[in-house]
Design a protein around this motif. Structure first.
Motif, mmCIF file in Angstrom:
data_model
loop_
_atom_site.group_PDB
_atom_site.id
_atom_site.type_symbol
_atom_site.label_atom_id
_atom_site.label_comp_id
_atom_site.label_asym_id
_atom_site.label_seq_id
_atom_site.Cartn_x
_atom_site.Cartn_y
_atom_site.Cartn_z
ATOM 1 N N GLU A 133 0.802 -1.143 -0.041
ATOM 2 C CA GLU A 133 0.029 0.000 -0.062
ATOM 3 C C GLU A 133 0.936 1.464 -0.065
ATOM 4 O O GLU A 133 0.582 2.203 -0.717
ATOM 5 C CB GLU A 133 -1.022 0.093 1.336
ATOM 6 N N LYS A 134 2.060 1.284 0.535
ATOM 7 C CA LYS A 134 2.847 2.394 0.838
ATOM 8 C C LYS A 134 3.494 2.616 -0.679
ATOM 9 O O LYS A 134 3.574 3.770 -0.981
ATOM 10 C CB LYS A 134 4.043 2.197 1.732
ATOM 11 N N ILE A 135 3.978 1.483 -1.226
ATOM 12 C CA ILE A 135 4.479 1.736 -2.721
ATOM 13 C C ILE A 135 3.512 2.182 -3.691
ATOM 14 O O ILE A 135 3.793 3.082 -4.132
ATOM 15 C CB ILE A 135 5.084 0.155 -3.182
ATOM 16 N N ALA A 136 2.201 1.835 -3.402
ATOM 17 C CA ALA A 136 1.238 2.007 -4.439
ATOM 18 C C ALA A 136 1.136 3.587 -4.334
ATOM 19 O O ALA A 136 0.852 4.375 -5.088
ATOM 20 C CB ALA A 136 0.021 1.371 -4.208
ATOM 21 N N ALA A 137 0.873 3.983 -2.951
ATOM 22 C CA ALA A 137 0.457 5.313 -2.601
ATOM 23 C C ALA A 137 1.781 6.365 -2.937
ATOM 24 O O ALA A 137 1.301 7.595 -3.468
ATOM 25 C CB ALA A 137 0.359 5.663 -1.070
ATOM 26 N N ALA A 138 2.940 5.795 -3.117
ATOM 27 C CA ALA A 138 4.027 6.643 -3.354
ATOM 28 C C ALA A 138 3.984 6.998 -4.790
ATOM 29 O O ALA A 138 4.231 8.106 -5.286
ATOM 30 C CB ALA A 138 5.477 5.993 -2.912
ATOM 31 N N PHE A 139 3.713 6.121 -5.783
ATOM 32 C CA PHE A 139 3.517 6.332 -6.999
ATOM 33 C C PHE A 139 2.411 7.069 -7.507
ATOM 34 O O PHE A 139 2.347 8.370 -8.192
ATOM 35 C CB PHE A 139 3.306 5.024 -7.879
ATOM 36 N N LEU A 140 1.364 7.028 -6.760
ATOM 37 C CA LEU A 140 0.043 7.883 -6.882
ATOM 38 C C LEU A 140 0.247 9.266 -6.491
ATOM 39 O O LEU A 140 -0.469 10.201 -7.102
ATOM 40 C CB LEU A 140 -1.236 7.262 -6.122
ATOM 41 N N ALA A 141 1.116 9.463 -5.514
ATOM 42 C CA ALA A 141 1.557 10.843 -5.171
ATOM 43 C C ALA A 141 2.535 11.547 -5.994
ATOM 44 O O ALA A 141 2.671 12.783 -5.682
ATOM 45 C CB ALA A 141 1.782 10.724 -3.606
ATOM 46 N N LEU A 142 3.089 11.041 -6.854
ATOM 47 C CA LEU A 142 3.925 11.486 -7.938
ATOM 48 C C LEU A 142 3.692 12.921 -8.435
ATOM 49 O O LEU A 142 4.506 13.712 -8.499
ATOM 50 C CB LEU A 142 4.641 10.709 -8.578
ATOM 51 N N GLU A 143 2.382 13.009 -9.064
ATOM 52 C CA GLU A 143 1.973 14.124 -9.596
ATOM 53 C C GLU A 143 1.878 15.175 -8.835
ATOM 54 O O GLU A 143 2.189 16.528 -9.499
ATOM 55 C CB GLU A 143 0.451 13.585 -10.294
ATOM 56 N N SER A 144 1.714 15.309 -7.789
ATOM 57 C CA SER A 144 1.884 16.307 -6.809
ATOM 58 C C SER A 144 3.127 16.698 -5.924
ATOM 59 O O SER A 144 3.017 17.675 -5.252
ATOM 60 C CB SER A 144 0.562 16.734 -5.884
ATOM 61 N N ALA A 145 4.108 15.707 -5.854
ATOM 62 C CA ALA A 145 4.998 15.629 -5.156
ATOM 63 C C ALA A 145 6.300 16.708 -5.575
ATOM 64 O O ALA A 145 6.346 16.988 -6.837
ATOM 65 C CB ALA A 145 5.820 14.118 -4.820
ATOM 66 N N PRO A 146 6.873 17.088 -4.681
ATOM 67 C CA PRO A 146 8.234 18.143 -5.243
ATOM 68 C C PRO A 146 9.140 17.409 -5.995
ATOM 69 O O PRO A 146 9.518 16.324 -5.620
ATOM 70 C CB PRO A 146 8.849 18.618 -3.745
ATOM 71 N N GLY A 147 9.299 17.892 -7.029
ATOM 72 C CA GLY A 147 10.108 17.076 -8.134
ATOM 73 C C GLY A 147 9.581 15.953 -8.981
ATOM 74 O O GLY A 147 10.097 15.152 -9.695
#
Length: 286
Positions: free
Chosen positions: A237-251
């Motif tokens: 779940e953490k891995i999936a959430a990390a990918f899904l958050a890329l769009e709004s993450a710094p960098g």
């Protein structure tokens, strides 16, 4: 101390030691990808993503290159890596090979309707699929979805049997190698991943006035990031959430650009039933 208590303490100690070893082993997330491009390009694309995942997951992320598509499948099936970037066909192979234990987490939005392109020298006289009869053609890897399986399936749908109707079929091993084979005149035409083609054109590594696209396939599901079902659910779940958050993450925009993605979205095994059917029809799924 009684003998029974000593046995219980020894058992507890062994269990704690085992748990410590498991935790230590899982302190590293081992990641691989099908080698659909050169090793240097794959490593370059992964480096910032790996650093991002380390920060998001709070664990070391280790890049594990493999020599071919089959090795990428086997390393995840046998849990020698934890996370793998697959094409649709390699995912299907891994899923079947593991008895359904390899599961997809996320895919790029672009992978919902991915496409392949057929390319040729602009002076070849090839303008449609039927013109390939009697010509030479390069696919990518035999296990590539966008560089072999789906282009082959569309040829068969057009009543062109690559093995019978073409002069020669070869396998370059990777999408960039297919472009090189066509550009150098080693083959009359090639089939490859549309995003690699578009990147080569954008980077001016190929001149579309010299090497041109003469056919683009309809869309199909393709690439995804997959894990083994034995991975703890919380980590999945953490891995999936990390990918899904890329769009709004710094960098995140820069990382997504390297992955040729606008964003990542959730996916599921059923999305690849069409790929599985195409592989079975072409006799490529063993």
């Amino acid at each position: 101390m009684t003998a029974a208590r000593s046995v219980r303490l020894l058992a507890l100690g062994a269990a704690l030691a085992g748990a410590a070893l498991t935790a230590q082993a899982q302190a590293v997330l081992r990641v691989t990808a099908i080698p659909d491009e050169s090793p240097t390009e794959l490593a370059r694309k992964f480096e910032p993503l790996g650093k991002y995942l380390e920060a998001k997951l709070g664990m070391k992320v280790e890049w594990t290159p493999v020599t071919d598509y089959a090795a990428a499948v086997e390393t995840l099936v046998n849990k020698k890596v934890d996370l793998a970037w697959f094409g649709g066909f390699t995912f299907v192979q891994a899923n079947v090979r593991s008895g359904g234990k390899v599961i997809p987490l996320v895919q790029r939005a672009e992978d919902e309707k991915f496409r392949s392109v057929f390319i040729t020298d602009a002076a070849s006289g090839i303008t449609k699929l039927d013109d390939l009869k009697g010509k030479t053609l390069s696919f990518g890897s035999a296990s590539s979805t966008s560089g072999h399986l789906m282009p082959r399936s569309y040829l068969l749908a057009a009543k062109i049997n690559p093995d019978a109707d073409l002069k020669r079929v070869s396998f370059s091993g990777a999408h960039d190698a297919t472009i090189a084979a066509v550009a150098s005149g080693k083959v009359d035409a090639g089939a490859l991943n549309i995003s690699v083609w578009e990147k080569f054109v954008a980077d001016k590594k190929v001149d579309p006035a010299v090497v041109k696209v003469f056919y683009t396939t309809p869309g199909y599901y393709d690439y995804n990031w997959s894990v083994h079902a034995d991975m703890p659910a919380a980590l999945r779940e953490k891995i999936a959430a990390a990918f899904l958050a890329l769009e709004s993450a710094p960098g995140g925009k820069e990382i997504l650009a390297l992955q040729r993605a606008s964003r990542f979205i959730p996916t599921k095994a059923d999305n690849y039933n069409g790929i599985k059917g195409a592989a079975e029809q072409a006799g490529l799924l063993k």
